[in-house]
Motif scaffolding. Structure first.
Motif, short mmCIF file in Angstrom:
data_model
loop_
_atom_site.label_atom_id
_atom_site.label_comp_id
_atom_site.label_asym_id
_atom_site.label_seq_id
_atom_site.Cartn_x
_atom_site.Cartn_y
_atom_site.Cartn_z
N PRO A 194 0.83 -1.20 0.00
CA PRO A 194 0.00 0.00 0.00
C PRO A 194 0.86 1.26 0.00
O PRO A 194 1.83 1.36 0.76
N ALA A 230 -3.04 -4.04 5.74
CA ALA A 230 -3.89 -3.89 4.57
C ALA A 230 -3.99 -2.44 4.15
O ALA A 230 -3.87 -1.52 4.97
N VAL A 256 -5.53 0.18 0.50
CA VAL A 256 -6.21 0.27 -0.78
C VAL A 256 -5.70 1.50 -1.52
O VAL A 256 -5.59 2.59 -0.93
N ARG A 285 -6.39 3.83 -5.09
CA ARG A 285 -7.49 4.06 -6.03
C ARG A 285 -7.08 5.02 -7.13
O ARG A 285 -6.22 5.89 -6.93
N TRP A 329 -6.10 -8.12 -6.33
CA TRP A 329 -7.42 -8.03 -5.71
C TRP A 329 -7.99 -6.67 -6.09
O TRP A 329 -7.40 -5.64 -5.79
N VAL A 365 -14.96 -7.06 -4.02
CA VAL A 365 -13.54 -7.32 -4.23
C VAL A 365 -13.38 -8.71 -4.82
O VAL A 365 -13.87 -9.70 -4.25
N SER A 373 -10.13 0.21 -7.49
CA SER A 373 -9.35 0.07 -6.26
C SER A 373 -8.50 -1.19 -6.33
O SER A 373 -9.00 -2.26 -6.70
N HIS A 415 -6.38 -3.64 -3.93
CA HIS A 415 -6.26 -3.99 -2.52
C HIS A 415 -4.96 -4.75 -2.30
O HIS A 415 -4.57 -5.59 -3.11
N ARG A 446 -5.24 -10.15 1.26
CA ARG A 446 -5.40 -9.88 -0.17
C ARG A 446 -4.05 -9.47 -0.75
O ARG A 446 -3.81 -8.32 -1.09
#
Length: 618
Positions: free
Chosen positions: A396, A408, A410, A412, A475, A545, A593, A595, A600
Motif C-alpha cells: 500500500p 492492509a 487500498v 485508487r 485483488w 472485491v 481500487s 487492494h 489480499r
C-alpha cells in the motif's frame, strides 16, 4: 492423443508443453545437439543467377471454380530469360495483393540463389475471386491445392518451402499443419498464434487500434489495380466486385460491428479456434523458423508457436526489439553483428530444400533481444531453461517488495477506459503508426502514469533478468459494475524515466481461469488461461472485491544494477483495447481500487533467470 483433444475443441495445455520439453532435456536442440553455448556465425553464398523474371500471370482454379491470382518469379540469366530448372519452390500465400511492390510477395535475394518463388492472393483478396473470411476453413483448403499446383509445375523440382511475414506467416503455419508431402520447410516471420488472445480480443476487449485498420487495408488493397491487371482485366473486374460485396455484406463490416457491439464474435469459440495456428501447431511436421518481436502485435503467440512446433520437429525462434513492421524485415540485425534475415532464411532453406550442409543445425535454437541490456542473447529453449518463479508484492502506498505487506491498504484511481494513448503500447498495437506521432510517450511512461497506480522496487543491487510469460495476481474492486485492469511493467532508470517493457489487459468480468490449461513454474501459475466465453462472464458488481489474474505478455529484459522495476496499473489500454459497448457502459464513471494486505496479497510473479545465463548471441 493431442490431435484427438484438439479435434474435441481442447487446446494443448501450455503446462503440458513445458513438462514435455523438460522431459526431453531442456539443454538439447531439436537435432539432439546442445545449443547452450552456440553463437551466431555468418552464412552467405554468392548469387547463382544474375537476375530474376516474373512469368505472365496465371490464375489457379480451385475445386469450386474460384480463381486465385498467382505470379511466379524464376531465376534468370543475363539475357533476362528464365534459367533452366527445375528449382526448389518457395510459396507465399498473401492477403495483401501480391502485385503491389510496396508489400513484398517475392524474395529476389533467394530467387537469385536458385529458388523459384510463387506468390498467390488468397481467395477474396488482391486479384483473386471469392469472399475473404480471414483464414477460414475454405481458405485453408485452398492452401493444399496451391501446394499441389506448385509441386507439379515444369520449373519445380517438387520440394516446397514457405516464406513471408505477418499474414504470409500465418498462412504458412496453417498450411504446414495439413502435412502436404511436398512441403519441407517454413520461415514464418511475425505470425499470429491465437487469434482471440493474441490480437483481436486481448483480455476480452476489442482491439480497435489494429483490427479495423487491418481489415480496411486488406479490403482496399483488393481493389487496387496492378501491372498484371492488364494481362487479365476480366479477372480483376470479377474479383473486385466479389471482394467488395463480401466485405460489406458477409465479413469485414459485419464482423467489426459484432466486435464493437459485443456479439458472439466477442467471445472465444470455434470461429477463433479455426483461425488460430496454435490450435494446429501440433500437426506441423516441417522444420520451422519463427521470427517475433518484443513489441509485435503477435508478441504473445510467437514463442508459444515455437514451443508447440519444436516438440515434433526442428524449430528455431528469433525475437527482436521490434514492432510489427520492423520485425517483418529484421531491422538492425546486421548492425548488431548478426546475419540478416535473408541470410538466415537462405541458410534454413539451403539445408531443408537443397540438402546442403549449411550449418543451420549449429546455430542457436533461441535468440532473443533483452531490454535493459540492449543486446541479443541465445538460449537452448523458450521459456529459458534456467527460469525460476519469483513473486513481488504490491505494498500500500506504492512500493514493490519480495515480502507480502504486513498491513492492509487500498490504492485508487479514476476508471478511464481510454487511458493508454500516451504509451508505447499505443504504438505497438497500431503496428507503429501512433509511435510516429507520439515518440515521447513510447520512450517514457510517466505521463501515462499520472492516472495509473504505480508500485516500484528499490534500486536493484545487481542485474535482474527476466525471460518468459508473466502474471499479475490482483485483488480488485470498483465503484462501477465492471472494470478493465491493465498492468504494465516498466524499467525506471536512475533519472526517473519509466520505460514500458510489456503489459497485460483484462476485463474483470472475464477473469475466469481454467487452471488445467494454465502454465506453471515452480508450482506458481505464471500464465493464466482465461476462458473468454459468454457463459464464464461474471460481472463483479459495485464494490465487490474479486481476485483477477492478469496475463502479462512474455518478454525478455534486464533491470540493471541501480535501476528499478515498476508495476503500473490502470483501467485501460486504448486503442489496444476498448470494451464492447455493453461492457463499456458497465465501466464508465467509476473508481478502480487495488487492494493489498495479508488477506489480499496483490502481486506479480516473474520468470527470473540468473544474470550470467543471459548469454551473448555472438
Amino acid at each position: 492423443m493431442n490431435r484427438l483433444l484438439r479435434r474435441a475443441g481442447v487446446l494443448l495445455l501450455p503446462a503440458t508443453v513445458a513438462v514435455l520439453a523438460a522431459c526431453s532435456g531442456s539443454d538439447q536442440g531439436a537435432a539432439g545437439q546442445s545449443t547452450i553455448d552456440a553463437r551466431w556465425t555468418a552464412y552467405e553464398r554468392p548469387v547463382e543467377y544474375p537476375g530474376s523474371v516474373t512469368l505472365p500471370a496465371e490464375p489457379i482454379t480451385m475445386r469450386d471454380g474460384v480463381r486465385l491470382a498467382t505470379a511466379v518469379r524464376l531465376p534468370a540469366g543475363e539475357d533476362g530469360e528464365p534459367a533452366a530448372g527445375p528449382f526448389p519452390v518457395l510459396v507465399t500465400l498473401t492477403g495483401y495483393n501480391r502485385g503491389i511492390p510496396a508489400i513484398p510477395a517475392f524474395n529476389n535475394y533467394l530467387v537469385e540463389r536458385g529458388y523459384a518463388h510463387v506468390s498467390v492472393d488468397v481467395r477474396g483478396t488482391g486479384s483473386s475471386e471469392g469472399a475473404w473470411e480471414a483464414f477460414s476453413e475454405t481458405e485453408q483448403a485452398d492452401y493444399y491445392e496451391v501446394l499441389d499446383w506448385a509441386a507439379s509445375q515444369p520449373w519445380s523440382n517438387g520440394r516446397i518451402g514457405t516464406w513471408g511475414a505477418s499474414f504470409m506467416g500465418i498462412t504458412q503455419l496453417l498450411a504446414a499443419a495439413q502435412q502436404h508431402p511436398a512441403h519441407e520447410a517454413a520461415f514464418a516471420i511475425v505470425p499470429m498464434g491465437d487469434g482471440y488472445r493474441d490480437i483481436v480480443f486481448s483480455g476480452g476487449q476489442t482491439n480497435i487500434g489494429f483490427i479495423p485498420l487491418w481489415m480496411g487495408l486488406v479490403t482496399a488493397l483488393s481493389v487496387v489495380p496492378t501491372v498484371d491487371t492488364l494481362q487479365n482485366p476480366a479477372l480483376y473486374i470479377s474479383s473486385a466486385l466479389q471482394n467488395l460485396t463480401a466485405a460489406i455484406t458477409t465479413f469485414q463490416v459485419p464482423i467489426i460491428a459484432q466486435a464493437v457491439l459485443g456479439g458472439d464474435i466477442a467471445y472465444d469459440g470455434p470461429f477463433w479456434r479455426t483461425r488460430s495456428p496454435i490450435e494446429v501447431a501440433d500437426d506441423v511436421r516441417v522444420p520451422t523458423f519463427i521470427v517475433g518481436g518484443l513489441k509485435d502485435i503477435f508478441q504473445r503467440g510467437e514463442p508459444m508457436l515455437y514451443e508447440a512446433i519444436r516438440r515434433n520437429n526442428e524449430a528455431k525462434l528469433l525475437i527482436g526489439p521490434w514492432e510489427h513492421v520492423g520485425g517483418s524485415f529484421g531491422a538492425g540485425l546486421e548492425d548488431a553483428g548478426l546475419p540478416s534475415m535473408d541470410q538466415m532464411a537462405l541458410q534454413w532453406f539451403d539445408r531443408h530444400l537443397r540438402d546442403m550442409r549449411s550449418g543451420t543445425e549449429a546455430q542457436p535454437t533461441v535468440t532473443q533481444y533483452y531490454w535493459g541490456r540492449e543486446d541479443w542473447s541465445v538460449a537452448a529453449d523458450w521459456p529459458h531453461p534456467a527460469a525460476r518463479a519469483e513473486r513481488w508484492y504490491l505494498q500500500p502506498g506504492g512500493e514493490l517488495a519480495p515480502e507480502a505487506p504486513a498491513e492492509a491498504g487500498v490504492d485508487r484511481t479514476l476508471q478511464i477506459p481510454v487511458n493508454g494513448l500516451c504509451s508505447s503500447s499505443a504504438s505497438q498495437w497500431t503496428a507503429g503508426i501512433l509511435g510516429i506521432v507520439a515518440p515521447p510517450c513510447a520512450a517514457d511512461n510517466r505521463l501515462n502514469e499520472i492516472i495509473e497506480l504505480t508500485y516500484t522496487t528499490p534500486p536493484m543491487e545487481a542485474d535482474y533478468a527476466v525471460n518468459g510469460p508473466i502474471q499479475a495476481d490482483l485483488w480488485v474492486s470498483s465503484s462501477a459494475p465492471d472494470t478493465g485492469v491493465n498492468v504494465r511493467l516498466t524499467l525506471v532508470d536512475e533519472q526517473g524515466r519509466s520505460r514500458e517493457l510489456t503489459h497485460g489487459l483484462l476485463n474483470a468480468s472475464m477473469r475466469a481461469v481454467d487452471p488445467e490449461r494454465s502454465r506453471y513454474l515452480d508450482g506458481e501459475m505464471i500464465q493464466p488461461w482465461h476462458l473468454f466465453t459468454r457463459e464464464a462472464r461474471d460481472v463483479p458488481g459495485i464494490g465487490n472485491v474479486v481476485p483477477v489474474n492478469v496475463e502479462i505478455f512474455p518478454s525478455s529484459f534486464v533491470i540493471p544494477e541501480g535501476h528499478r522495476l515498476r508495476v503500473a496499473i490502470g483501467p485501460g489500454d486504448f486503442p489496444h483495447g476498448l470494451p464492447p459497448v455493453a461492457d463499456l457502459i458497465d465501466q464508465l464513471l467509476g473508481v478502480i481500487s487495488i487492494h493489498a494486505g495479508p488477506d489480499r496479497p496483490s502481486s506479480v510473479v516473474l520468470p527470473v533467470v540468473p544474470a550470467d545465463a543471459v548469454v551473448p548471441a555472438r
